[in-house]
Design a protein around this motif. Structure first.
Motif: not given
Length: 289
Positions: A186-197, A201-216
């Protein structure tokens, strides 16, 4: 001579029954000491524990929904879908929290009752007082050891074991992995979520969310498996201990004789009342001509 607890034949060569360890000549339950029913509260605890495990596994798999919604948000360029993914995860976590709290209360009550019952079992050797069945879960750092010791003692004294059953060891190891691993995840998820934009506005920003959920999803795998193992083993322990204690208490309960039915009393018939003598009439007494 047979043991009053398990019914096995005993020998004067030993001071106690070799199966259930009850001292020779002792009853299954010490008279005068209170005992408590554990089957009903144990069943309720098992239902709550099972529900907690199911809800936790569902929450652990919720990043799959986040991955789908993040990819849809990237395809549609719609950041609001990312907020929807967070809302869904929160809604799924709510029943899990309620089930977890309910299970905690019921398991503590069951543990206390089961531990108190062992005080009335001749031959039982409890190492911790019944109060630790409650305090052991609440005292910091002690809650890493004491609950396992209490349940281990109850299992030994209830299931007639000299050593701690394997189920207790598996349950507690899985519980520690679930409890500690879940907090770290849970703490690792909170830290990773805090680094997301905040607003991609770009595909890279959306991809960061995709990667976050995959890692979680990967991070939650180990605590989810540990939660399932811990729940299954605890359910088995509660069921077996409850059945053994209820059977022992029932064996020691006095069997009252059935009320004697007295045969119906047949009262003698009342004596017959003799008929009154017939008095001669005046006409019959008159002389005939």
């Amino acid at each position: 001579m047979r043991c009053q607890t398990c019914g096995d034949a005993t020998s004067t060569e030993h001071n106690d029954c070799q199966r259930c360890h009850t001292p020779l000549g002792q009853p299954a339950v010490t008279p005068g000491l209170p005992t408590y029913r554990v089957r009903g509260i144990g069943l309720a605890a098992n239902v709550a524990v099972g529900a907690t495990a199911v809800f936790y596994v569902v929450v652990s798999l919720s990043p799959l929904i986040g991955i789908v919604m993040a990819r849809q948000a990237m395809a549609n360029d719609d950041p609001d879908l990312l907020l929807g993914a967070a809302v869904v995860a929160g809604l799924l976590a709510l029943p899990m929290v309620v089930a977890h709290l309910t299970a905690a209360v019921l398991v503590i009550i069951w543990t206390w009752r089961a531990r108190k019952n062992t005080d009335a079992f001749p031959g039982a050797l409890p190492t911790l007082g019944a109060g630790w069945a409650i305090a052991g879960w609440l005292v910091p750092f002690a809650n890493f050891v004491v609950p396992a010791r209490v349940v281990a003692g109850v299992a030994r004294d209830s299931l007639w074991r000299r050593f701690t059953p394997t189920l207790v060891v598996v349950w507690w190891c899985a519980w520690l992995v679930f409890s500690v691993g879940g907090r770290l995840t849970s703490r690792a998820d909170d830290r990773a979520y805090g680094t997301l934009p905040e607003t991609p506005f770009t595909d890279a920003g959306y991809q960061a969310y995709v990667d976050y959920y995959g890692d979680s999803l990967l991070r939650n795998a180990l605590p989810a498996v540990a939660c399932a193992v811990s729940a299954v083993t605890l359910i088995l322990l509660i069921h077996r201990i409850s059945a053994a204690q209820e059977a022992r208490i029932a064996r020691a309960a006095p069997v009252w004789p059935a009320a004697q039915v007295w045969p119906a009393q047949v009262w003698p018939a009342p004596p017959a009342v003799p008929a009154a003598p017939v008095q001669p009439s005046a006409a019959s007494d008159a002389p005939t001509a």
